[in-house]
Design an enzyme around this catalytic site. Structure first.
Site, mmCIF file in Angstrom:
data_model
loop_
_atom_site.group_PDB
_atom_site.id
_atom_site.type_symbol
_atom_site.label_atom_id
_atom_site.label_comp_id
_atom_site.label_asym_id
_atom_site.label_seq_id
_atom_site.Cartn_x
_atom_site.Cartn_y
_atom_site.Cartn_z
ATOM 1 N N GLY A 198 0.585 -1.734 0.132
ATOM 2 C CA GLY A 198 -0.177 0.043 0.083
ATOM 3 C C GLY A 198 1.097 1.081 -0.420
ATOM 4 N NE ARG A 205 -2.227 14.842 10.121
ATOM 5 C CZ ARG A 205 -2.755 13.577 9.578
ATOM 6 N NH1 ARG A 205 -3.884 13.493 11.007
ATOM 7 N NH2 ARG A 205 -3.408 13.841 8.855
ATOM 8 C CG ASP A 239 -4.193 12.511 15.964
ATOM 9 O OD1 ASP A 239 -4.790 12.397 15.831
ATOM 10 O OD2 ASP A 239 -3.266 10.986 15.923
ATOM 11 C CD GLN A 252 -3.634 -8.486 10.430
ATOM 12 O OE1 GLN A 252 -2.912 -6.872 10.388
ATOM 13 N NE2 GLN A 252 -3.710 -8.579 8.859
ATOM 14 C CG HIS A 311 -5.677 8.751 14.456
ATOM 15 N ND1 HIS A 311 -5.317 9.688 14.439
ATOM 16 C CD2 HIS A 311 -6.149 8.057 12.920
ATOM 17 C CE1 HIS A 311 -4.878 9.925 12.890
ATOM 18 N NE2 HIS A 311 -5.572 8.538 12.262
HETATM 19 N N1 LIG Z 1 -3.732 5.919 11.956
HETATM 20 C C1 LIG Z 1 -2.842 7.484 11.799
HETATM 21 O O1 LIG Z 1 -2.500 7.891 11.791
HETATM 22 C C2 LIG Z 1 -3.053 7.011 9.937
HETATM 23 C C3 LIG Z 1 -3.113 7.545 9.249
HETATM 24 C C4 LIG Z 1 -2.779 6.979 7.263
HETATM 25 C C5 LIG Z 1 -3.670 6.167 7.208
HETATM 26 N N2 LIG Z 1 -4.047 5.682 8.110
HETATM 27 C C6 LIG Z 1 -4.580 4.684 8.082
HETATM 28 O O2 LIG Z 1 -3.916 3.256 7.409
HETATM 29 C C7 LIG Z 1 -4.712 2.303 6.668
HETATM 30 C C8 LIG Z 1 -3.283 2.238 4.586
HETATM 31 O O3 LIG Z 1 -2.884 3.068 4.100
HETATM 32 P P1 LIG Z 1 -2.698 3.350 2.918
HETATM 33 O O4 LIG Z 1 -3.073 4.628 2.905
HETATM 34 O O5 LIG Z 1 -1.218 2.763 2.921
HETATM 35 O O6 LIG Z 1 -3.706 2.398 2.132
HETATM 36 P P2 LIG Z 1 -3.598 1.510 0.466
HETATM 37 O O7 LIG Z 1 -4.863 1.314 0.397
HETATM 38 O O8 LIG Z 1 -2.822 1.986 -0.071
HETATM 39 O O9 LIG Z 1 -2.855 0.469 1.032
HETATM 40 C C9 LIG Z 1 -3.355 -1.025 2.198
HETATM 41 C C10 LIG Z 1 -2.881 -2.349 2.082
HETATM 42 O O10 LIG Z 1 -2.825 -2.612 3.243
HETATM 43 C C11 LIG Z 1 -3.518 -4.340 2.449
HETATM 44 N N3 LIG Z 1 -4.852 -5.189 3.042
HETATM 45 C C12 LIG Z 1 -5.925 -5.629 3.208
HETATM 46 N N4 LIG Z 1 -6.075 -6.206 3.897
HETATM 47 C C13 LIG Z 1 -5.080 -6.600 4.592
HETATM 48 C C14 LIG Z 1 -5.436 -7.399 5.253
HETATM 49 N N5 LIG Z 1 -6.086 -8.588 5.973
HETATM 50 N N6 LIG Z 1 -3.835 -7.964 5.524
HETATM 51 C C15 LIG Z 1 -2.545 -6.821 4.672
HETATM 52 N N7 LIG Z 1 -3.146 -6.279 4.064
HETATM 53 C C16 LIG Z 1 -4.313 -6.128 3.322
HETATM 54 C C17 LIG Z 1 -4.300 -3.538 0.740
HETATM 55 O O11 LIG Z 1 -3.837 -4.876 0.022
HETATM 56 C C18 LIG Z 1 -3.032 -2.632 0.426
HETATM 57 O O12 LIG Z 1 -1.688 -3.676 -0.149
HETATM 58 C C19 LIG Z 1 -6.138 2.667 5.948
HETATM 59 O O13 LIG Z 1 -7.168 2.113 7.522
HETATM 60 C C20 LIG Z 1 -5.942 4.377 6.812
HETATM 61 O O14 LIG Z 1 -6.870 4.971 6.346
HETATM 62 C C21 LIG Z 1 -3.496 5.512 9.616
HETATM 63 O O1 LIG Z 2 -8.208 10.652 8.321
HETATM 64 C C1 LIG Z 2 -7.966 9.489 7.933
HETATM 65 O O2 LIG Z 2 -8.777 8.474 7.161
HETATM 66 C C2 LIG Z 2 -6.701 8.859 7.650
HETATM 67 C C3 LIG Z 2 -5.853 9.089 8.589
HETATM 68 O O3 LIG Z 2 -6.319 8.526 9.957
HETATM 69 C C4 LIG Z 2 -5.114 10.380 8.612
HETATM 70 O O4 LIG Z 2 -5.731 11.039 9.793
HETATM 71 O O5 LIG Z 2 -4.301 11.181 7.932
#
Ligand SMILES: NC(=O)c1ccc[n+]([C@@H]2O[C@H](COP(=O)([O-])OP(=O)(O)OC[C@H]3O[C@@H](n4cnc5c(N)ncnc54)[C@H](O)[C@@H]3O)[C@@H](O)[C@H]2O)c1
Ligand SMILES: O=C(O)C[C@H](O)C(=O)O
Length: 330
Positions: free
Chosen positions: A15, A166, A163, A113, A191
């Site tokens: 991803g 930011r 957060d 997981q 978050h």
């Molecule tokens: N906590 C934070 O601050 C924060 C910030 C940004 C994004 N995120 C979250 O992070 C996650 C990933 O974001 P991204 O932009 O990389 O998404 P993305 O769609 O680019 O990549 C996600 C990847 O996860 C894989 N995937 C899906 N289900 C899976 C599983 N069961 N096991 C293993 N791999 C799996 C997909 O195939 C894909 O390759 C999202 O949930 C997004 O909301 C969190």
């Molecule tokens: O807000 C989202 O869905 C992505 C991530 O958690 C963020 O804070 O950028």
């Protein structure tokens, strides 16, 4: 003599966050410039070809610290003997979606997981959940892991560091002080837009940043909404959720936990029984922490005034609702 390699499992390796994260881990930015790493990459079967492409690029960087790589769609293989697990893989939020929409879709992933980590990883494995809704996903993974036993239940974290970072930049820009000078920020809770970024204790070279800013309306009407809705603002601007800044925050979280930090850091940790802030035990909640010798400690006893109390109550309620919504999955 060179150190033994540490095993870092990363889910969602194909991803967009994975693409920002893996190269920095392999270059030593997360675990130290003298620490070899083996990357154990988990993604779905249909993403394995893309994972192979990322591995080709990792090879092409000739990182001296990259001691090996494994690609798999099997969590039991990905988490085998892992020292660190970064649970990124999940469905990201698209335009118009709220985090609550993701609860059911992503909850199932973290039950599987959490169990696989507890059965396969090192007993003192450090787990950071990035995939949203990350606090509750960490709570789900931890609950599944506790059923197995073996691993340390305190080590299942959700990522609040984005957060925190930011908020630091917003405060630096408003106060005119360098971001590096700001100490003692806390982001309480979830978050999500409900998080409470609390700069009452922040200092810059000994000066109170709250006094420098001296603007309660800015805090309530600009600062908190800007930090809380930053994820949505980035989705709106990019058409994709934040990736490089999220990867950076994950690196910061694990680096400070593993190598220590001289500053307070915000970590989404399972609330200890005696946390003193009224948060129910086990709820994964953003708290102020200190990190030393590979462990983290909750900073206790901070004063909670009426405004802080009301803000913490809102984010707590949201997390309690999320916990209730996933109760049947646990
Ligand atoms: N906590 C934070 O601050 C924060 C910030 C940004 C994004 N995120 C979250 O992070 C996650 C990933 O974001 P991204 O932009 O990389 O998404 P993305 O769609 O680019 O990549 C996600 C990847 O996860 C894989 N995937 C899906 N289900 C899976 C599983 N069961 N096991 C293993 N791999 C799996 C997909 O195939 C894909 O390759 C999202 O949930 C997004 O909301 C969190
Ligand atoms: O807000 C989202 O869905 C992505 C991530 O958690 C963020 O804070 O950028």
């Amino acid at each position: 003599m060179s150190k033994a390699p540490m095993r870092v499992a990363v889910t969602g390796a194909a991803g967009q966050i994975g693409y920002s994260l893996l190269f920095r881990i392999a270059s030593g930015e997360m675990l130290g410039k003298d620490q070899p790493v083996i990357l154990q990459l988990l993604d779905l079967p249909q993403a394995q070809k893309a994972v192979q492409g990322v591995m080709m690029e990792l090879d092409d960087c000739a990182f001296p610290l990259l001691a090996g790589m494994v690609a798999t769609d099997d969590p039991n293989v990905a988490f085998k003997d892992a020292d660190v697990c970064l649970l990124v893989g999940a469905r990201p939020r698209g335009p118009g979606m709220e985090r609550a929409d993701l609860l059911t879709a992503n909850g199932a992933i973290f039950t599987v997981q959490g169990k696989a980590i507890a059965e396969n990883a090192k007993e003192d494995v450090k787990v950071l959940v990035v995939g949203n809704p990350c606090n509750t996903n960490a709570y789900i993974a931890r609950s599944a892991a506790i059923k197995v036993g073996r691993t340390n239940p305190n080590n299942y974290h959700g990522m609040l560091r984005l957060d925190h970072n930011r908020a630091l930049t917003q405060l630096a820009q408003k106060s005119g002080r360098p971001v590096s000078s700001l100490k003692q920020l806390v982001v309480w809770g979830n978050h999500s837009p409900s998080m409470y970024a609390d700069y009452r204790f922040v200092t810059s070279n000994g000066d109170s940043v709250k006094n420098i800013i001296n603007d309660a309306a800015w805090n309530n009407d600009v600062f908190l909404p800007t930090v809380g809705k930053r994820g949505a603002a980035i989705i709106d601007a990019r058409g994709l959720s934040s990736a490089a800044s999220a990867a950076n925050a994950a690196i910061d979280h694990i680096r400070d936990w593993h190598l220590g930090s001289s500053e307070w850091v915000t970590m989404g940790i399972p609330a200890p029984a005696d946390n003193g802030y009224g948060i129910p035990e086990g709820l994964v909640f953003g708290f102020p922490c200190e990190c030393k010798n590979g462990t983290f400690t909750l900073i206790k006893g901070l004063e909670i005034d009426d405004y802080a109390k009301s803000k913490i109550a809102i984010t707590l309620k949201e997390l309690e609702d999320e916990r209730a919504a996933v109760a049947s999955m646990l």
